[in-house]
Scaffold this motif. Sequence first.
Motif, PDB file in Angstrom:
ATOM      1  N   UNK A 125       0.836  -1.199   0.000  1.00  0.00           N
ATOM      2  CA  UNK A 125       0.000   0.000   0.000  1.00  0.00           C
ATOM      3  C   UNK A 125       0.870   1.247   0.000  1.00  0.00           C
ATOM      4  N   UNK A 126       1.863   1.236   0.828  1.00  0.00           N
ATOM      5  CA  UNK A 126       2.751   2.401   0.910  1.00  0.00           C
ATOM      6  C   UNK A 126       3.491   2.620  -0.405  1.00  0.00           C
ATOM      7  N   UNK A 136     -11.379  -4.267  12.123  1.00  0.00           N
ATOM      8  CA  UNK A 136     -10.739  -2.967  12.334  1.00  0.00           C
ATOM      9  C   UNK A 136      -9.296  -3.164  12.776  1.00  0.00           C
ATOM     10  N   UNK A 137      -8.431  -2.340  12.256  1.00  0.00           N
ATOM     11  CA  UNK A 137      -7.009  -2.367  12.621  1.00  0.00           C
ATOM     12  C   UNK A 137      -6.716  -1.124  13.447  1.00  0.00           C
ATOM     13  N   UNK A 138      -6.537  -1.268  14.778  1.00  0.00           N
ATOM     14  CA  UNK A 138      -6.387  -0.090  15.651  1.00  0.00           C
ATOM     15  C   UNK A 138      -5.201   0.769  15.238  1.00  0.00           C
ATOM     16  N   UNK A 139      -5.422   2.058  15.317  1.00  0.00           N
ATOM     17  CA  UNK A 139      -4.329   2.995  15.085  1.00  0.00           C
ATOM     18  C   UNK A 139      -3.437   3.038  16.310  1.00  0.00           C
ATOM     19  N   UNK A 140      -2.305   3.705  16.208  1.00  0.00           N
ATOM     20  CA  UNK A 140      -1.360   3.758  17.317  1.00  0.00           C
ATOM     21  C   UNK A 140      -2.016   4.368  18.544  1.00  0.00           C
ATOM     22  N   UNK A 141      -1.728   3.812  19.683  1.00  0.00           N
ATOM     23  CA  UNK A 141      -2.337   4.283  20.933  1.00  0.00           C
ATOM     24  C   UNK A 141      -1.288   4.245  22.026  1.00  0.00           C
ATOM     25  N   UNK A 142      -1.451   5.110  22.997  1.00  0.00           N
ATOM     26  CA  UNK A 142      -0.489   5.147  24.104  1.00  0.00           C
ATOM     27  C   UNK A 142      -0.800   4.101  25.158  1.00  0.00           C
ATOM     28  N   UNK A 143      -1.828   3.260  24.957  1.00  0.00           N
ATOM     29  CA  UNK A 143      -2.184   2.250  25.942  1.00  0.00           C
ATOM     30  C   UNK A 143      -1.327   1.009  25.821  1.00  0.00           C
ATOM     31  N   UNK A 144      -0.690   0.836  24.687  1.00  0.00           N
ATOM     32  CA  UNK A 144       0.083  -0.386  24.482  1.00  0.00           C
ATOM     33  C   UNK A 144       1.492  -0.033  24.071  1.00  0.00           C
ATOM     34  N   UNK A 145       2.261  -1.076  23.853  1.00  0.00           N
ATOM     35  CA  UNK A 145       3.627  -0.869  23.387  1.00  0.00           C
ATOM     36  C   UNK A 145       3.602  -0.561  21.904  1.00  0.00           C
ATOM     37  N   UNK A 146       4.786  -0.485  21.343  1.00  0.00           N
ATOM     38  CA  UNK A 146       4.910  -0.093  19.950  1.00  0.00           C
ATOM     39  C   UNK A 146       4.706  -1.263  18.990  1.00  0.00           C
ATOM     40  N   UNK A 147       4.288  -2.441  19.458  1.00  0.00           N
ATOM     41  CA  UNK A 147       4.067  -3.585  18.579  1.00  0.00           C
ATOM     42  C   UNK A 147       2.886  -3.325  17.659  1.00  0.00           C
ATOM     43  N   UNK A 171     -12.160   1.421   4.707  1.00  0.00           N
ATOM     44  CA  UNK A 171     -12.764   0.398   3.851  1.00  0.00           C
ATOM     45  C   UNK A 171     -13.723  -0.474   4.654  1.00  0.00           C
ATOM     46  N   UNK A 172     -13.295  -0.889   5.831  1.00  0.00           N
ATOM     47  CA  UNK A 172     -14.149  -1.718   6.679  1.00  0.00           C
ATOM     48  C   UNK A 172     -15.410  -0.958   7.075  1.00  0.00           C
ATOM     49  N   UNK A 173     -15.270   0.309   7.396  1.00  0.00           N
ATOM     50  CA  UNK A 173     -16.440   1.121   7.746  1.00  0.00           C
ATOM     51  C   UNK A 173     -17.399   1.247   6.565  1.00  0.00           C
ATOM     52  N   UNK A 174     -16.850   1.335   5.355  1.00  0.00           N
ATOM     53  CA  UNK A 174     -17.728   1.396   4.180  1.00  0.00           C
ATOM     54  C   UNK A 174     -18.481   0.086   3.994  1.00  0.00           C
ATOM     55  N   UNK A 227      -3.423   1.478   8.107  1.00  0.00           N
ATOM     56  CA  UNK A 227      -4.487   1.244   9.081  1.00  0.00           C
ATOM     57  C   UNK A 227      -5.646   2.207   8.876  1.00  0.00           C
ATOM     58  N   UNK A 228      -5.325   3.461   8.623  1.00  0.00           N
ATOM     59  CA  UNK A 228      -6.379   4.451   8.416  1.00  0.00           C
ATOM     60  C   UNK A 228      -7.249   4.082   7.214  1.00  0.00           C
TER      61      UNK A 228
END
Length: 1718
Positions: A751-752, A818-829, A799-802, A793-794
């Motif tokens: 994709x990138x 859904x593929x979660x976007x980066x969050x401060x609740x978890x590590x960088x995995x 696409x999933x929302x559509x 992910x965005x």
Amino acid sequence: MADEIVPAEGPSYRPPRIRSRSLADYAPEPFDSEKIPPTLVSEVRRFLRVANQIEAESPRVAYICRFHAFEKAHNLDPKSSGRGVRQFKTALLQRLEQDEKITKFLRKEKSDARELRSFYNTKNMKAGEVSSVLHEVLKAVVSGAGPEFVAAIDIDEKIGSYAPYNILPIDPGSGQQSIMHLPEIEAAVSAVLNVRGLPIAKDSQEMGASRDILEWLQCWFGFQKGNVANQREHLILLLANIHGRLSPKPTSMLKLDDRAVHELMLKIFENYRKWCKFLGRRSNILLPSVKQEIQQYKLLYIALYLLIWGEAANLRLMPECLCYIFHLMAYDLYGVLSGAIDLNTGEKAIPAYGGEHESFLSNVVTPIYKVIHEEAKNSKNGNADHSTWRNYDDLNEFFWSVDCFKIGWPMRLDNDFFYTPPNFCSQNTAEEMPTTFSTQKWVGKTNFVEIRSFWHLFRSFDRMWTFLVLALQVMIIMAWHDLETPLELLDPSIFEDILSIFVTNAVLRLMQVTLDIAFTWKARHTLGFYQKLRFALKFCICGIWTITLPTAYSTSQRNSVCSTKLSQSNLYLFCLSPYMIVVAIYLISNVLGMTLFFFPAVITYIEISNWRICKFLSWWAQPRLYVGRGMQEGQVSLLKYTIFWSILLFSKFLFSYHFEIKPLVQPTKQIMKVSVNNYDWHELFPKAKSNAGAILAVWTPVLLVYFMDTQIWYSIFCTIFGGVYGIVHHLGEIRTMGMVRSRFHLLPSRFNAFFVPHSSQSQKEDKGSFRKFLQNKIFKDLKLVKADIPRFSFVWNQIVSSFRSEDLISNRDMDLMIMPLSSNLTSQSIRWPLFLLTSKFSTAVNMTKEFVGEYEQLHWKINKDRYMVSAIKECYNSLKTIFKFLVVGDLEKRVLETIFDEIESSLKKSRLLVDFQMNELPVLHDKFIHLVELLFNNKPDDREKVVIILQDIVDILTKDMMVNCSRILDMINCAENDVSDGNIFFQDHPPELFASNFPMCAICFPLPDNGALKEQVKRIYLLLTVKEKAMDIPTNLEARRRISFFATSLFMDMPCAPKVRNMLSFRYLCYNHLLFEIYRIKLPGPPIIGEGKPENQNHAIIFTRGEALQTIDMNQDNYLEEAYKIRNVLQEFLRRRGKHPPTIVGLREHIFTGSVSSLAGFMSYQETSFVTIGQRFLANPLRVRFHYGHPDLFDRLFHLTRGGVSKASKTINLSEDVFAGFNSTLRRGYITYKEYMQVGKGRDVGLNQISKFEAKVANGNSEQSLSRDIYRLGRRFDFFRMLSCYFTTVGFYFNSLISIFGLYVFLYGQLYLVLSGLEKALITEARVRNVKSLETALASQSFLQLGLLTGLPMVVELGLEKGIRVALSDFILMQLQLASIFFTFSLGTKAHFFGRTILHGGAKYRPTGRKFVVFHASFSENYQLYSRSHFVKGFELICLLTVYNLFRKSYQSTMAYFMITYSSWFMAGTWLFTPFLFNPSGFAWRKIVEDWMDWNKWMKNQGGIGIKPNKCWESWWNAEYSHLKHSGWTSSIMEILISLRFFIYQYGLVYHLDISQDNKTILVYVLSWFVIVVVFSLVKLVDVGRSQLSAKHHLFFRLFKMVLFLSVISCIIILSTINQLSFMDLFVCCLAFIPTGWGLLLISHVFRSKLEYSGLWNIIQVVAYAYDYAMGCLLFAPIAALAWMPVISAIQTRVLFNQAFNRQLHIMPILAGKSKHR
């Protein structure tokens, strides 16, 4: 009238009393804005539409708009004299009376003017289309509101800011719009506004200087104001887009770069410059010597062309006509700019047509438009012969000659070009036109004449037919000489016989030249001298060779020593005969062409060069025309399709020689030796030698197969090569959700690579690196980069929302995808979608529990599955994070931290299996699941449960799993000794772990209302509890397909997407019923002259923008994930593969209606195979893909200057889409096809809809066969590309016709052999001589009836995209659902309409409705649709097979008969009963009863003027043969000759009657006609009796019929007694006389104009009625019989709707409808 508006209320109506509650509940019905009298539509409808649109927001403003509409209507027609005007005004006035008081109470301002102004201010920026209407109403209200209000509002000052706009608010006061502050827009606007130094027109001096260059051109040339406004925005956007895309960027983006203007100028004027070069004229684009003025001059020329194009109306379809107009207007423009002096007046030069209002429309467009319109009238709605009127192509091609300049400027309206004959009869020719009252004469056709004849197919593709005929001749000679090795060809006598093909070639060439002259005869007046000279020389030279070669050959055969028998030792000695020398001279002319074939660049140069020698060479090869020159492909492409066709033709000829030609040679020799003297009938040619009739009957079907089977070989090779091509290009690389799961980790990187713009430097590095090429294009070996994840992910989540918004997936599916976007609740995995991780954690738990061995082995085993590793890490990190929020007690936190430290320490030291016992891991897993479930529910009542589970978790970890847990236990025990909650009573009993409430709670439950935390808990809950596999999510099949295709497309060859600012500008063209006026451009007359759809496209295209255009259709769909690729696909226009960048980029379609029914599935598979494997191979390597579908993207500027995106001439351009591809190819365009993007499309789902669509396409292909486009492509392509063009366009339909025609030829040949007695005599002789080959030849032709291999491409494409197993299962299921029956029936549809249209015309657009639902069709409807195309032919086949069966029994076995005729019986049954097999509820008894009543009603209704064909039989019967009214004499003769086949039955069968007593004289046949005359006389007698007696003397009429009946019976009894008339004779007589009667009916229609007003026509109509009624009853009887058995209806429903049953849908309630009440 039914379509007039009737007042809703009576005259006594009074407005209701208004109360507060009624105001609150006020929700009026919208006033019908579509039913408006035609005289008021253009002025009134828009106000009513806007009123309906805004009524919910402001009822009072809606009332004011309706009031204004009423005033407009009254002013336009104050006396209500127009049709329906009175009713309309009454209804509108009543609505106004109803709304007046209610809306007045709802008004927010003090007056209507202020209310309208306030609402207008809120709408002007949001909805420009609404603002245009509100602006006009506001001006009207303000003008009547009084001076005090006008003073308060200076509306004229704000008119600019409130004016409606399309994309750019260019008017004054629009500077606040953000789009106007883009630097490229500012630069383009600044350049367009630059009018410095331009001379001012006299008429505009009083008004002041022009605002921009387009207004300046308007002042000088008289363009319309709306046209100027439209093209102003158009030009600014084109300049801005090109300017913003420049590389390297200009130093200042605020100044328009010269490169942008130059690039646009090259694109706009490429066709004009070629036109000037072709005609030998200098371009009138003249630039000044001052460099600073060059850009301004270029913009003026561009603007002039766009203004001409924007106002040209139907002239836009004539691109060279626009070139002519621009050429002369550009000369006028330069005269104005340079200040030239007019030599006639001595004053400064001014344009020929000054700047008066609408001068250009009135003086330039309208005269030419009138010519188009009058010629279209002469076409008689497309029914007149094409040769009698000029279509768009004829008128446009007039400007391909220098004679066009005779029109002059100003145009001389007395020029012959403007003359159209007043009373243009379809039989007249150019010479017969009346010239009494005018010196003008009709110009006639230009360069080409569309004549209805099958010879067009030979004329257009003469090289192919010549090649096939010569190859056939060679194979027959080889088989006749019984050659065993190729070396035997060197035998001088055999070699000379093979050289006889050049005699045949000379004859075929003479035929081709003769056809060229004959078909061009009606266009001879527009041919130049050199074209006529070319025809004359060609004819003379071909005539000379046609005489010379046969003479030399015959002389050589008589005198040459090469013909003598040589000894074996001298067998291969070369012998040169005089004939060979003549052949060598004959071939010299072809040497140059064969040599140049391998150098396409040289041919291109010769064709487009103006050197005299090149012009001479190209003139001799082909007529010198403006289009069709320089179409040669590059060397690589040439090599690819040459190799393909060489392999295919080698296979075809090898098969034809061994299985078609050679097996018939020995039987033919035997037939020629057999002497047959005793015939079973009166032989008309008893002295014919060698049994010529039998040889003809044996060879003709095989020869038809020979000429047709190349289509089958093409289907096979196209399937194989197209499949391989798809594999190489990674099509179907990801076919299932399981494969998506295995490759999902690569999607972010892909994709990138494709969707994220890269710097130009990195792109150059990628292009220059071979390793990068292998990685990106071949092996797709990309590593996962974490930086790629956020962007992917965005987009993935969008696409999933559509999918969810389209209701393709459930909320649960969406949570799992859904593929979660980066969050401060978890590590960088990386956090993958849950559907990839489901069941992974539980699998890891079980694996770890049962594992025996070292930790490193376990670690390696788990790491093999990346998603299992991700699931473990995410579960661990998520639980650790959640505990931070949940556990707040100091002790509890320290305990958990210590446990986590122990786990992490063991992992680092690889001692996890040593420090922990894993037997209790599943128990711990269950506890965590229970805990997360409680946290997910988050109910306060569950607090104690949470505490207990936490205690259980700690106990399991410390006491059951951890080997050394003393540190944690000591920590807990110490803390318990120190803890006291302050209560003396419980001082000796401290609280347990996690249970403390004082001084603070040990746990924070319920969890805080934190959105991110909630989502985290929900995700860990789903991760631990969902057990489905990844391939089961999502459950919806459509969602799975779309995800799989999107993933697959990321591995295909896709150009990288640029930044949005740098992408090509793009617009799609579709239609919306709710349109608002932004630009108004007056037309010279009715907009629709030719075919409706292309005319609509032509008039809409001027309002499109951008450099690429997509003409999307109303039955098509698009998807969000595909829309992301639009930047990529637009980059295809910048890719230069070969000589030119693409002019059309084809895209694939997905048929989304395939699941509606089995028929819809068949169409879906057929269409899918064509739009994928078919078009893929057409584009590369064959290079003959044209324009087949609306997803295609057009290079807008290329087609804008070359006639548009379709052709619109009546009838000939019925299939308007494909002509865009023809036109693009002929004008040296390049068409490609890309499969990484798809567009949804709905296809017809019912048999009647499908048949109408196929009939329309067959009609369109027959018209293509007659068109100049196909002729020029066939003649100007090289040989192999010409083969590709033929077999992928009209050849497919012609070969379908040949396959059906061959079946008839075979059966009629068998009928001839059987009835004449030849077959019996030949087989008897063969058995006497023990010659098996003769009997085999007579019975081995059934392979003819195998048909085309329509299923092969479907299977391969399905295998490619879904896998071989799925493809085979789907194919087997299709056969169980009667797919073979459907495709056989479809073959009959194509053949019937293709053949009939070429012969008689009658092509027309057949609306199918495009309904995506199935419904029951009545019997009468099916009979109307299929009677002549299928039912009659089916009965004819049954009659043929029955007669053949009756008279072959004495000498042929039943098995032999079955092997010969089984497929013929199958085809006959298919053609008769397919419409009823695939008719929903076709065997339901209730529907059968209704159909029978409806059928009888339809048959008995009286016809007449205005009665539609679906209402009565008589009207349908007349309409069914209406095409014969417009047939030419050649077509009428062909119709009569074809109808004569029905007389063979009578001629043959009467000699086999017992009553004939073996009499073989011609008298027997003559007496049989006496019987027919008697039968017709009886019919006439009964008809006269009915008309005279049935009404007033009914009893006498019945007595009269009884007497006639008894008389007939008496005659039969007497004949049986005296002349041995048997019952078999009566049956045979029916088989003899029924076809004869039908043949007479067909011939009578040809002579209808002569017979219609005679007494015979009533008899003919009565007989025709009897035939149709009898056929209907014969069809209805078996259907009714089957309907008695309920199981038949159930089976039919299951077959038709198998997919629906698999989805557990209830079909019968859907199909059940109300009974028809009569």
